[in-house]
Motif scaffolding. Structure first.
Motif, mmCIF file in Angstrom:
data_model
loop_
_atom_site.group_PDB
_atom_site.id
_atom_site.type_symbol
_atom_site.label_atom_id
_atom_site.label_comp_id
_atom_site.label_asym_id
_atom_site.label_seq_id
_atom_site.Cartn_x
_atom_site.Cartn_y
_atom_site.Cartn_z
ATOM 1 N N ALA A 260 0.824 -1.205 0.000
ATOM 2 C CA ALA A 260 0.000 0.000 0.000
ATOM 3 C C ALA A 260 0.857 1.253 0.000
ATOM 4 C CB ALA A 260 -0.925 -0.011 1.209
ATOM 5 N N MET A 261 1.956 1.228 0.769
ATOM 6 C CA MET A 261 2.829 2.397 0.843
ATOM 7 C C MET A 261 3.484 2.678 -0.503
ATOM 8 S SD MET A 261 6.192 3.542 1.226
ATOM 9 C CE MET A 261 7.152 2.151 1.871
ATOM 10 N N ILE A 262 4.013 1.636 -1.168
ATOM 11 C CA ILE A 262 4.650 1.888 -2.462
ATOM 12 C C ILE A 262 3.610 2.213 -3.533
ATOM 13 C CG2 ILE A 262 6.690 0.521 -1.913
ATOM 14 C CD1 ILE A 262 5.643 -1.690 -3.771
ATOM 15 N N ALA A 263 2.383 1.727 -3.361
ATOM 16 C CA ALA A 263 1.312 2.120 -4.282
ATOM 17 C C ALA A 263 1.038 3.615 -4.147
ATOM 18 C CB ALA A 263 0.052 1.319 -4.008
ATOM 19 N N GLY A 264 1.111 4.125 -2.905
ATOM 20 C CA GLY A 264 0.950 5.564 -2.699
ATOM 21 C C GLY A 264 2.030 6.356 -3.404
ATOM 22 N N VAL A 265 3.251 5.846 -3.389
ATOM 23 C CA VAL A 265 4.356 6.500 -4.100
ATOM 24 C C VAL A 265 4.130 6.408 -5.615
ATOM 25 C CG1 VAL A 265 6.843 6.495 -4.516
ATOM 26 C CG2 VAL A 265 5.968 6.058 -2.210
ATOM 27 N N ALA A 266 3.612 5.269 -6.066
ATOM 28 C CA ALA A 266 3.375 5.081 -7.507
ATOM 29 C C ALA A 266 2.400 6.119 -8.035
ATOM 30 C CB ALA A 266 2.846 3.672 -7.774
ATOM 31 N N PHE A 267 1.271 6.306 -7.366
ATOM 32 C CA PHE A 267 0.319 7.265 -7.926
ATOM 33 C C PHE A 267 0.670 8.699 -7.580
ATOM 34 C CE2 PHE A 267 -2.369 6.615 -4.041
ATOM 35 C CZ PHE A 267 -2.814 7.915 -3.792
ATOM 36 N N ASP A 268 1.566 8.895 -6.607
ATOM 37 C CA ASP A 268 2.116 10.219 -6.380
ATOM 38 C C ASP A 268 2.945 10.632 -7.587
ATOM 39 O OD1 ASP A 268 2.458 12.487 -4.757
ATOM 40 O OD2 ASP A 268 4.381 11.764 -4.007
ATOM 41 N N ASN A 269 3.556 9.662 -8.255
ATOM 42 C CA ASN A 269 4.362 9.922 -9.439
ATOM 43 C C ASN A 269 3.532 9.989 -10.714
ATOM 44 O OD1 ASN A 269 7.594 9.716 -9.334
ATOM 45 N ND2 ASN A 269 6.710 8.673 -7.576
ATOM 46 N N SER A 270 2.563 9.104 -10.844
ATOM 47 C CA SER A 270 1.890 8.969 -12.138
ATOM 48 C C SER A 270 0.384 9.221 -12.106
ATOM 49 C CB SER A 270 2.156 7.568 -12.712
ATOM 50 O OG SER A 270 3.512 7.436 -13.063
ATOM 51 N N LEU A 271 -0.139 9.590 -10.954
ATOM 52 C CA LEU A 271 -1.539 10.005 -10.821
ATOM 53 C C LEU A 271 -2.518 8.853 -11.047
ATOM 54 C CD1 LEU A 271 -1.235 13.472 -12.599
ATOM 55 C CD2 LEU A 271 -0.953 12.941 -10.168
ATOM 56 N N LEU A 272 -3.801 9.176 -10.940
ATOM 57 C CA LEU A 272 -4.893 8.210 -11.075
ATOM 58 C C LEU A 272 -5.789 8.644 -12.216
ATOM 59 C CD1 LEU A 272 -5.746 7.987 -7.258
ATOM 60 C CD2 LEU A 272 -4.383 6.352 -8.587
ATOM 61 N N HIS A 273 -6.788 7.832 -12.536
ATOM 62 C CA HIS A 273 -7.706 8.263 -13.585
ATOM 63 C C HIS A 273 -9.117 7.732 -13.365
ATOM 64 C CE1 HIS A 273 -6.956 4.397 -15.711
ATOM 65 N NE2 HIS A 273 -5.660 4.640 -15.607
ATOM 66 N N TYR A 274 -9.620 6.847 -14.237
ATOM 67 C CA TYR A 274 -11.041 6.510 -14.251
ATOM 68 C C TYR A 274 -11.591 6.001 -12.911
ATOM 69 C CZ TYR A 274 -11.914 6.653 -19.360
ATOM 70 O OH TYR A 274 -12.113 7.029 -20.657
ATOM 71 N N THR A 275 -10.962 4.995 -12.334
ATOM 72 C CA THR A 275 -11.608 4.304 -11.214
ATOM 73 C C THR A 275 -11.855 5.243 -10.053
ATOM 74 O OG1 THR A 275 -10.158 2.473 -11.869
ATOM 75 C CG2 THR A 275 -11.639 2.091 -10.033
ATOM 76 N N HIS A 276 -10.860 6.060 -9.708
ATOM 77 C CA HIS A 276 -11.053 6.988 -8.603
ATOM 78 C C HIS A 276 -11.970 8.143 -8.980
ATOM 79 C CE1 HIS A 276 -8.031 4.728 -6.447
ATOM 80 N NE2 HIS A 276 -8.315 5.440 -5.373
ATOM 81 N N ALA A 277 -11.846 8.635 -10.200
ATOM 82 C CA ALA A 277 -12.724 9.725 -10.624
ATOM 83 C C ALA A 277 -14.189 9.307 -10.586
ATOM 84 C CB ALA A 277 -12.350 10.193 -12.027
ATOM 85 N N LEU A 278 -14.473 8.064 -10.952
ATOM 86 C CA LEU A 278 -15.859 7.595 -10.985
ATOM 87 C C LEU A 278 -16.340 7.091 -9.636
ATOM 88 C CD1 LEU A 278 -15.187 7.783 -14.059
ATOM 89 C CD2 LEU A 278 -16.692 5.810 -14.378
#
Length: 403
Positions: A260-278
C-alpha cells in the motif's frame, strides 16, 4: 521472492518525500519523532482521528505518553468518519486553533489522514474553510507539519501529497494535491493493522491494487510507477488471502502495508484516472459505500475500457491475478472477467445494482463526475478519451457482471 528473507521486526526508515518508520514495532519510534517535533519548537498538536481505532489498536497508548514526555500539549478530534466531510475538518480546525497547534497528528486510515492534511492546511491559512479548500478555491503553499500514524494497508496517504474530503452540501468528493501536505513523518506498524475487520482488510488492499492499475496506465505513467505497480499486485495477490485466513498474521500485514505504501508513491508519481474519478461520486452520494468496495465494483469495467490502449502493460501487471493474458488489445473482455473472478476469490462479488443503483442513475453520476472540482484532472490522465460516453459505459458495465 525477495520477501521471504525480510525481518518484519527490523524497523527501518523508508525515505520518500516522507520519512516512513516501517515495520512491526514502528509505533515505538514515536519517542524519536516526538523529540524531533519538540526540537522544531512545536509545543502543541492537533490529533485528528476516528472514534475508536486509535485506542483499540494501542496506538494512542504509545503516542500520548510520548507527547507528554516532551511537553507537547494536544487536543483530540475523534469525529472523523469513513468518507470524511468538510464539516468534520472545520470542527477539527477550530479545536486546533484553540490550542495554537503547531503540528497535526493524524491517526487512522486514509479518512483520518486526509482530514488531518486538510486541517494542517487550514491551520496555516486562517480564515479559509474546508469547503473552499476542497472545492479548489485557493491553492495553499504552506501547512503545519504532519505526522501520519497509519492504521490500514490501503490508501498510501501516509506517503503522498493527496487528500480527499466530501462536501456534503454539493455531493462533491474532490481530491486535492499539494506539496505542503506530504507528511513529515509517518508510522506504518503492521501490528496496529491486525485488528482490521475482514471487510476492511479486503477493501483497503483492493484500494492499493486500484491505485497501481491506474498509475501504471495513466498518461503520466513513468518507469518507477510501473515497477512499483507490478510489485504491489504481486504482494497483494500473495498476502491478501493469507491475511483473510489469518487476521493476526503479521507477515501478511507487513507486506500488505508495504504494498500500500509503495502504491501511494506510484500514484504520487503517475496520478490516477477513471476508477477513482468515478468512485468519488458513488461514495459522495452513498457515504455508507466503502471507498475500497466502490473501487472494486468499478475495476472490471475500467479494465475493459482501458485494456486496448494499455494491453501490454496490463497483461504484465495483472499476471498474478489474471494469468494467461498475452497483451493483445482484443482480450479486453477476458481481462475484465479475470479481474472479476479474482475479486470474487477474495470475497467481493457486489455490483452497483446491489446498492440500489440503476441505469436511471447513470446520467446524474456522469454529471457529478464531470462537475466535481478536480476530477477533470484525473479524467485527463485516462489512457482513453474520458467523455460522457466512456464514463457512462463504465458505470453501466458496473451495474452487473461483465458480458
Amino acid at each position: 521472492m525477495w520477501d521471504t528473507g525480510m525481518d518484519i521486526r527490523d524497523v527501518q526508515v523508508i525515505r520518500t518525500r516522507t520519512d516512513v518508520y516501517f515495520g512491526v514495532g514502528a509505533i515505538d519510534s514515536i519517542d524519536a519523532i516526538a523529540g524531533q517535533m519538540a526540537a522544531r519548537g512545536i509545543k502543541s498538536a492537533l490529533v485528528v482521528t476516528g472514534h475508536s481505532a486509535y485506542k483499540v489498536t494501542g496506538a494512542w497508548a504509545k503516542i500520548a505518553p510520548a507527547l507528554d514526555r516532551v511537553n507537547i500539549r494536544y487536543a483530540v478530534y475523534d469525529g472523523v468518519t469513513p468518507n470524511p466531510t468538510t464539516g468534520q475538518v472545520d470542527t477539527a480546525v477550530a479545536l486546533g486553533a484553540d490550542i495554537e497547534a503547531g503540528a497535526v497528528i493524524a491517526i487512522g486510515g486514509g479518512s483520518a489522514i486526509d482530514a488531518g492534511k486538510g486541517a494542517a492546511i487550514l491551520l496555516r491559512n486562517p480564515g479559509k474553510t474546508a469547503a473552499a479548500l476542497f472545492n479548489c478555491e485557493f491553492a495553499p503553499k504552506e501547512a503545519l507539519p504532519i505526522l501520519a500514524v497509519n492504521l490500514t494497508h490501503g490508501t498510501g496517504s501516509e506517503s503522498n501529497r493527496f487528500a480527499v474530503v466530501t462536501d456534503t452540501e454539493k455531493n462533491f468528493k474532490p481530491v486535492i494535491a499539494f506539496d505542503c501536505i506530504y507528511p513529515t513523518w509517518a508510522i506504518d506498524d503492521p501490528a496496529l493493522m491486525a485488528t482490521l475487520s475482514e471487510k476492511q482488510t479486503r477493501f483497503v488492499s483492493i484500494d492499493a491494487v486500484n491505485h497501481v492499475i491506474e498509475a501504471a496506465t495513466s498518461r503520466s505513467a513513468n518507469p518507477l510507477a510501473v515497477m512499483l505497480a507490478s510489485e504491489t499486485v504481486k504482494l497483494v495477490s500473495k498476502y491478501l488471502p493469507l491475511a483473510l485466513r489469518e487476521p493476526g498474521n503479521l507477515t501478511a500485514r507487513y507486506f500488505l502495508a508495504y504494498a500500500a505504501m509503495i502504491a501511494g508513491v506510484a500514484f504520487d508519481n503517475s496520478l490516477l484516472h477513471y476508477t477513482h474519478a468515478l468512485e468519488h461520486p458513488l461514495s459522495a452520494v452513498r457515504p455508507d459505500l466503502a471507498h475500497g468496495l466502490g473501487l472494486s465494483i468499478l475495476l472490471p469495467a475500467v479494465v475493459k475500457e482501458i485494456y486496448p490502449a494499455r494491453s501490454v502493460v496490463l497483461a504484465d501487471l495483472l499476471a498474478p491475478i489474471v494469468p494467461g493474458l498475452t497483451g493483445v488489445p482484443g482480450e479486453a473482455e477476458k481481462a475484465a472477467k479475470g479481474v472479476e473472478k479474482w475479486l470474487v476469490s477474495v470475497g467481493v462479488s457486489e455490483k452497483l445494482a446491489d446498492f440500489g443503483f440503476t441505469a436511471d442513475d447513470v446520467d446524474s453520476l456522469v454529471d457529478l463526475t464531470l462537475k466535481t472540482p478536480s476530477l477533470s484532472g484525473l479524467l485527463d490522465q485516462a489512457p482513453t478519451e474520458a467523455n460522457r460516453l466512456s464514463i457512462a459505459s463504465i458505470y453501466l458495465n458496473s451495474l452487473g457482471w461483465i458480458s
